[in-house]
Design an enzyme around this catalytic site. Sequence first.
Site, PDB file in Angstrom:
ATOM      1  N   ASP A   1     -12.078  -6.530  -0.252  1.00 26.48           N
ATOM      2  CA  ASP A   1     -12.866  -7.764  -0.135  1.00 26.48           C
ATOM      3  C   ASP A   1     -14.219  -7.452   0.483  1.00 26.48           C
ATOM      4  O   ASP A   1     -14.365  -6.492   1.244  1.00 26.48           O
ATOM      5  CB  ASP A   1     -12.118  -8.791   0.724  1.00 26.48           C
ATOM      6  CG  ASP A   1     -11.709  -8.237   2.080  1.00 26.48           C
ATOM      7  OD1 ASP A   1     -12.431  -8.480   3.066  1.00 26.48           O
ATOM      8  OD2 ASP A   1     -10.671  -7.561   2.167  1.00 26.48           O
TER       9      ASP A   1
ATOM     10  N   MET B   1      -7.801  -3.211  10.330  1.00 28.06           N
ATOM     11  CA  MET B   1      -7.039  -3.737  11.464  1.00 28.06           C
ATOM     12  C   MET B   1      -6.204  -2.666  12.164  1.00 28.06           C
ATOM     13  O   MET B   1      -5.350  -2.997  12.982  1.00 28.06           O
ATOM     14  CB  MET B   1      -6.139  -4.878  10.989  1.00 28.06           C
ATOM     15  CG  MET B   1      -6.916  -6.082  10.461  1.00 28.06           C
ATOM     16  SD  MET B   1      -5.875  -7.394   9.762  1.00 28.06           S
ATOM     17  CE  MET B   1      -4.994  -7.957  11.219  1.00 28.06           C
TER      18      MET B   1
ATOM     19  N   LYS C   1     -14.235  -2.414   7.388  1.00 30.40           N
ATOM     20  CA  LYS C   1     -13.579  -3.117   8.504  1.00 30.40           C
ATOM     21  C   LYS C   1     -12.078  -3.198   8.231  1.00 30.40           C
ATOM     22  O   LYS C   1     -11.662  -3.643   7.158  1.00 30.40           O
ATOM     23  CB  LYS C   1     -14.187  -4.516   8.617  1.00 30.40           C
ATOM     24  CG  LYS C   1     -13.423  -5.546   9.442  1.00 30.40           C
ATOM     25  CD  LYS C   1     -14.078  -6.913   9.265  1.00 30.40           C
ATOM     26  CE  LYS C   1     -13.321  -8.022   9.990  1.00 30.40           C
ATOM     27  NZ  LYS C   1     -12.034  -8.364   9.362  1.00 30.40           N
TER      28      LYS C   1
ATOM     29  N   GLU D   1       0.822  -1.207   0.000  1.00 29.15           N
ATOM     30  CA  GLU D   1       0.000   0.000   0.000  1.00 29.15           C
ATOM     31  C   GLU D   1       0.860   1.263   0.000  1.00 29.15           C
ATOM     32  O   GLU D   1       0.479   2.289  -0.561  1.00 29.15           O
ATOM     33  CB  GLU D   1      -0.898   0.014   1.244  1.00 29.15           C
ATOM     34  CG  GLU D   1      -1.843  -1.164   1.354  1.00 29.15           C
ATOM     35  CD  GLU D   1      -2.455  -1.317   2.752  1.00 29.15           C
ATOM     36  OE1 GLU D   1      -3.489  -1.984   2.861  1.00 29.15           O
ATOM     37  OE2 GLU D   1      -1.875  -0.782   3.728  1.00 29.15           O
TER      38      GLU D   1
END
Length: 263
Positions: free
Chosen positions: A221, A197, A195, A34
């Site tokens: 995803d 982390m 969502k 990223e």
Amino acid sequence: MASHGNKSEEESIVSEAPNRPISTIVIIIAMQTEALPLVNKFQLTEDLDPVFPKGVSWVRYRGVYKDLKINLIWPGKDLTLGVDSVGTVSASLVTYASIQALKPDLIINAGTAGGFKAKGAGIGDVFLACDCAFHDRRIPIPVFDMYGVGLRQAYSTPNLVKELNLKVGKLSTGDSLDMSSQDEASITANDATVKDMEGAAVAYVADLLKVPVIFVKAVTDIVDGEKPTAEEFLQNLAAVTAALDQAVTQVIDFINGKCLSEL
């Protein structure tokens, strides 16, 4: 000693911050895949005289883009296993260390995320998170339960959202890539569209040290879809990182020359 009626120098600096041009930005990003497109995009160079403690894996890329001093912080590879140091612990540590060392005007937590089709998310969509909460800190005791959720607001950027036509949604953070049934119940309670982390951990530290933070998350995803999360994440990571790169560039271009109050 100053009288109680006078602001301290530190208080004056904080109160003036929304009305002076943004100068120093820290981008917190968890994965090398990223990070590198943005390093190349903004022509950043790795800091060979690191501001972080000796021996840590954390990497700082820095440079000047237009009127902005940009610092991209990547937690680096785990020193034992050699994989990206993802998750809330590394995110908290590098956010704290970056604020202490670099005194940014604004933090941008950029990265990929899972999305929920039930909330309108699709592969490649880029969201600006309006708030962040944890979904895996379950403490079923009054008040401790709210502490566990750790809900915090992102810095409000109505002009940025309008100008770039970005999608806005709530972000839920946990330390697992998959989603247990208990996580799912908490994510639903958090009303999350995406969502990740790291986000809520970055938000916690930024709030603690009173630094504005925004969250740019690109969907790799569909958590409530048919494909296994890990498989879909790896399949889409490269393509979605390109969408993230484009979105972060647009955000940086919009921020350039503006005050926090103009975002």
